[in-house]
Every structure is written in C-alpha cells, then in structure tokens.
Write an enzyme that holds these catalytic residues in place. Structure first.
Site, PDB file in Angstrom:
ATOM      1  N   GLU A  44       0.841  -1.296  -0.188  1.00 31.55           N
ATOM      2  CA  GLU A  44       0.024   0.104   0.041  1.00 31.55           C
ATOM      3  C   GLU A  44       0.840   1.260  -0.096  1.00 31.55           C
ATOM      4  OE1 GLU A  44      -3.532   1.991   2.663  1.00 31.55           O
ATOM      5  OE2 GLU A  44      -2.166   0.462   3.653  1.00 31.55           O
ATOM      6  N   LYS A 110      -9.517   2.663  -2.135  1.00 26.05           N
ATOM      7  CA  LYS A 110      -9.896   2.295  -0.726  1.00 26.05           C
ATOM      8  C   LYS A 110     -11.333   2.812  -0.014  1.00 26.05           C
ATOM      9  CE  LYS A 110      -7.283   1.784   3.594  1.00 26.05           C
ATOM     10  NZ  LYS A 110      -6.017   2.165   4.460  1.00 26.05           N
ATOM     11  N   CYS A 144      -5.622  -2.606   2.743  1.00 23.95           N
ATOM     12  CA  CYS A 144      -5.276  -2.700   4.140  1.00 23.95           C
ATOM     13  C   CYS A 144      -6.465  -2.883   5.075  1.00 23.95           C
ATOM     14  CB  CYS A 144      -4.474  -1.403   4.488  1.00 23.95           C
ATOM     15  SG  CYS A 144      -3.617  -1.427   6.158  1.00 23.95           S
TER      16      CYS A 144
END
Length: 258
Positions: A44, A110, A144
């Site tokens: 990431e 995200k 994540c």
C-alpha cells in the site's frame, strides 16, 4: 491444461514521501524477480508510505507512478499491483492500480479509510469493488483496513483470488495474520497479503508477515524478512476444492446499502 499463476509479493521498506526514490527502489527490486512470474504485488502507498499529508506530494506524482507501472509491466511482461496517493478532480485517493503488460486493467479506491489515523479526513473513499480477469483468474484487489470488514470482502462475484496491499503495523499484526486466513477460508479463494516492513517517519514499526493462503487456509508462503516472496496459484486445486466442499453454495445473499 491446468492453469497456474506465478506471483511475487514484494515485502519492502518504503522511503517517506519520496515517490522518485521509491520508484527507483522498487525498480531495482523488480530486477531480481524470477522471469517466470506472472503477477507482482507491491505494498500500500508504495511510493510515499502511509502519509496523511498528501499535499506534500506533487499532484502529478500519481500519474507518473502509473506510467512507471505501465513501463515496468510491459518490460517484464507481468501484471503489477500497488496503491498510491492519487489526486483527481480536487480530491485525494488511496488508489490501487492493476496494470497488465499491455493495458491498465482497472483501479480501486480504498473504501474503508483508516479513521484511527485520520485517513477519512484527507482521502476520499471508494464506492465499488473491481474484479480483474487476468490469465484465467478472477482477482479482487483491496487495501489494508478493508481486511477488517468481511461483508465488503465477501465473495459474491465468484472471484478466485483476493489481494490485500497494506501498511499494517507490527502492534496489530496478529489481527493481520488471523484475518487473512479467515478471508481465505470463508471465501474459498486464494488470499494474498502484501505488507511493508521497517519503521516509518512517524516511528510506526512494520514486521511484514506478507503471505499467501489457499482456499482451505493453508499457508503457501510467509515471511517477516525484507524480501520477495513467491507462490504458485493452481486453478485446478481451487476448482476441485470448491466442487468437493460446496460451502459457497450456502452463502448468505445480500447487497450493501448506504
């Protein structure tokens, strides 16, 4: 013929808010990758580390990094995955790109921005998943903090591979290990987790634990060291497992509503 996907997980430290230096760093790491690899996955925010100050990054850096990914993918004949700080239409995103050797396959913003660090205050969250068809595998890439939310990760699209790129701190790495394996078992899919290593500018330590799990939750590869990890994903094994254990047939049907 049995389909297989050779993957490389690049577990590395990241230079703080220095895209040019990180591109150079990851270029060198990719020079060492085995030539039979089909898909390379980077952590990431691999060009900046997990910064909450995107205004420190030149707005053009996102496009520069996408161009770099295209060059790397074409030169090495691989797919390349990783997320970065990306500026578009007046907003900053934590955006993951999936780049093939011939074309960009898609991008994912995200969804679950990390409120504990204030990510939700500076990065605009995404609203949809993507599924990428790549060399006979259906792949769902996430980022994540998404790992903590099984409803979002749920295999309602019949994907074969679930990817998580991360900057997941050592202090909570037990959760990372447990949740990666859980996502593999509950979704009957390969799960690939790529985390960074080292210490960032804020003093947060990262211990890696990048790993690949098969659809039964068995570990294919795992490491705490700074290195490139390799694994081979077998489509036939996935098909046989799903035919013998038809757990996905009993999954709950649902749709997300805001």
């Amino acid at each position: 013929m049995e389909k297989a996907l050779n993957i490389a997980l690049v577990q590395s430290s990241i230079f703080w808010e220095d895209p040019a230096k990180n591109r150079e760093h990851f270029s060198k790491l990719m020079d060492s990758i085995s030539p039979d690899v089909d898909l390379v996955i980077l952590p990431e925010m691999f060009t900046t580390a997990f910064t909450m100050n995107p205004k420190n990054i030149e707005k053009e850096e996102g496009d520069k990094t996408v161009q770099w990914m295209q060059q790397q993918a074409k030169a090495r004949n691989v797919g390349l995955v990783g997320s970065m700080v990306y500026f578009e239409d007046g907003r900053y995103y934590n955006r993951l790109w999936f780049v093939g050797p011939e074309e960009i396959k898609g991008y994912y913003d995200k969804r679950h921005t990390f409120t504990l660090a204030g990510e939700d205050k500076v990065y605009h969250r995404g609203e949809k998943k993507i599924i990428v068809d790549f060399k006979g595998f259906r792949i769902c890439p996430l980022i994540c903090y998404d790992l903590r939310f099984p409803v979002w990760s749920r295999n309602t699209e019949d994907y074969d591979v679930l990817i998580y790129v991360a900057n997941w701190p050592q202090s909570r790495v037990n959760a990372w290990d447990a949740l990666l394996k859980a996502r593999a078992i509950e979704n009957m899919a390969y799960v690939l987790g790529v985390n960074r290593i080292g210490t960032d500018h804020l003093g947060h330590a990262y211990s890696g634990h990048s790993a690949a799990y098969n659809s039964l939750g068995d570990t294919l590869v795992f490491s705490e060291k700074e290195m490139v990890l390799y694994a081979t994903l077998q489509k036939e094994h996935l098909i046989q497992t799903r035919e013998e254990l038809k757990f996905l047939d009993d999954r709950d049907r649902f749709s997300l509503k805001e």
